[in-house]
Scaffold this motif. Structure first.
Motif, PDB file in Angstrom:
ATOM      1  N   ASN A 165       1.812  -1.813   7.326  1.00  0.00           N
ATOM      2  CA  ASN A 165       1.130  -3.102   7.500  1.00  0.00           C
ATOM      3  C   ASN A 165       1.474  -4.121   6.421  1.00  0.00           C
ATOM      4  O   ASN A 165       0.864  -5.189   6.339  1.00  0.00           O
ATOM      5  N   GLY A 166       2.459  -3.795   5.575  1.00  0.00           N
ATOM      6  CA  GLY A 166       2.917  -4.744   4.568  1.00  0.00           C
ATOM      7  C   GLY A 166       2.048  -4.844   3.340  1.00  0.00           C
ATOM      8  O   GLY A 166       2.245  -5.738   2.506  1.00  0.00           O
ATOM      9  N   ALA A 167       1.093  -3.920   3.191  1.00  0.00           N
ATOM     10  CA  ALA A 167       0.185  -3.982   2.040  1.00  0.00           C
ATOM     11  C   ALA A 167       0.836  -3.509   0.751  1.00  0.00           C
ATOM     12  O   ALA A 167       0.293  -3.701  -0.336  1.00  0.00           O
ATOM     13  N   GLY A 168       2.007  -2.882   0.843  1.00  0.00           N
ATOM     14  CA  GLY A 168       2.679  -2.388  -0.344  1.00  0.00           C
ATOM     15  C   GLY A 168       2.007  -1.160  -0.924  1.00  0.00           C
ATOM     16  O   GLY A 168       1.055  -0.627  -0.356  1.00  0.00           O
ATOM     17  N   ILE A 169       2.521  -0.715  -2.047  1.00  0.00           N
ATOM     18  CA  ILE A 169       1.945   0.426  -2.768  1.00  0.00           C
ATOM     19  C   ILE A 169       1.593  -0.061  -4.157  1.00  0.00           C
ATOM     20  O   ILE A 169       2.476  -0.455  -4.920  1.00  0.00           O
ATOM     21  N   PRO A 170       0.300  -0.084  -4.498  1.00  0.00           N
ATOM     22  CA  PRO A 170      -0.117  -0.653  -5.784  1.00  0.00           C
ATOM     23  C   PRO A 170       0.676  -0.120  -6.967  1.00  0.00           C
ATOM     24  O   PRO A 170       0.951   1.073  -7.040  1.00  0.00           O
TER      25      PRO A 170
END
Length: 225
Positions: A165-170
């Motif tokens: 979903n494009g939230a990335g990985i912190p």
């Protein structure tokens, strides 16, 4: 005048004792001043101050990146809801010149490490305004690349690092969902052409992509939620 023999003998016997007592002593280390910094204690960065972050952002960044980090200009990235570790890294690299940008280097030069931390954590707490894809045909290609990569050129799926979903990985990979398509495409082209050298991994990936593929991925990313 001659001293009596008894007094002369006493003086001779006392001489070694006097010379020993008066011999210079080995120098002692001076005591450390009471305000000397502790030597071995590790230091921790101060906690982010969100109020100070908002104040500094408003003064330095808002004119280009918009209120609460929601830029209205397609050439300027949205920063709201971005991972703070990623933002701090980019600001540090703008300041050092590792990520070249005359404009951003000038702004980043005004910021202390604490400013960078305060601003980044404040932006992470802001709500991102969603974006929209513009080209239905491009979106279909962009989705295929995002989810499955391009196998015949060994291009991995974007979702593997930036999440489906494009939230990335912190702290590892940035959030891309909702980003302006123009900005995302410009950055991919900059990676491909070596104008943005601060991510060898992205340079290798973008080097294998043509303009059509880059624009398609960027348009798809803009519409992700």
């Amino acid at each position: 005048m001659k001293l009596p023999a008894s007094l002369l003998l006493a003086a001779v016997l006392a001489a070694p004792l006097l010379s020993t007592a008066q011999a210079p002593q080995a120098p002692q280390a001076a005591p450390a001043p009471s305000d000397a910094p502790a030597a071995a204690a590790p230091t921790q960065a101060a906690k982010p101050d969100l109020a100070q972050g908002e104040q500094r952002y408003t003064a330095v960044c808002a004119s280009c990146h918009g209120p609460a980090g929601n830029s209205g200009a397609p050439a300027n990235p949205k920063l709201a809801q971005q991972h703070p570790e990623y933002l701090i890294k980019q600001l540090q690299e703008f300041k050092s010149g590792k990520r070249p940008s005359p404009i951003m280097q000038g702004f980043a030069a005004q910021l202390t490490p604490q400013d960078m931390q305060n601003i980044s954590y404040w932006l992470a707490s802001q709500q991102l305004k969603p974006g929209f894809a513009r080209d239905k045909q491009a979106v279909a290609l962009g989705e295929r690349i995002w989810r499955g990569g391009i196998a015949d050129r060994n291009i991995a799926a974007c979702a593997g690092c930036h999440s489906p979903n494009g939230a990335g990985i912190p702290s590892m990979y940035p959030r891309l969902a909702g980003q302006h398509a123009d900005y995302t495409a410009d950055q991919l082209i900059a990676f491909r052409e070596g104008k943005r050298p601060n991510s060898p991994q992205m340079t290798q990936i973008a080097a294998k992509m043509n303009d059509r593929e880059i624009r398609a991925v960027a348009d798809y990313v803009a519409g992700l939620r």
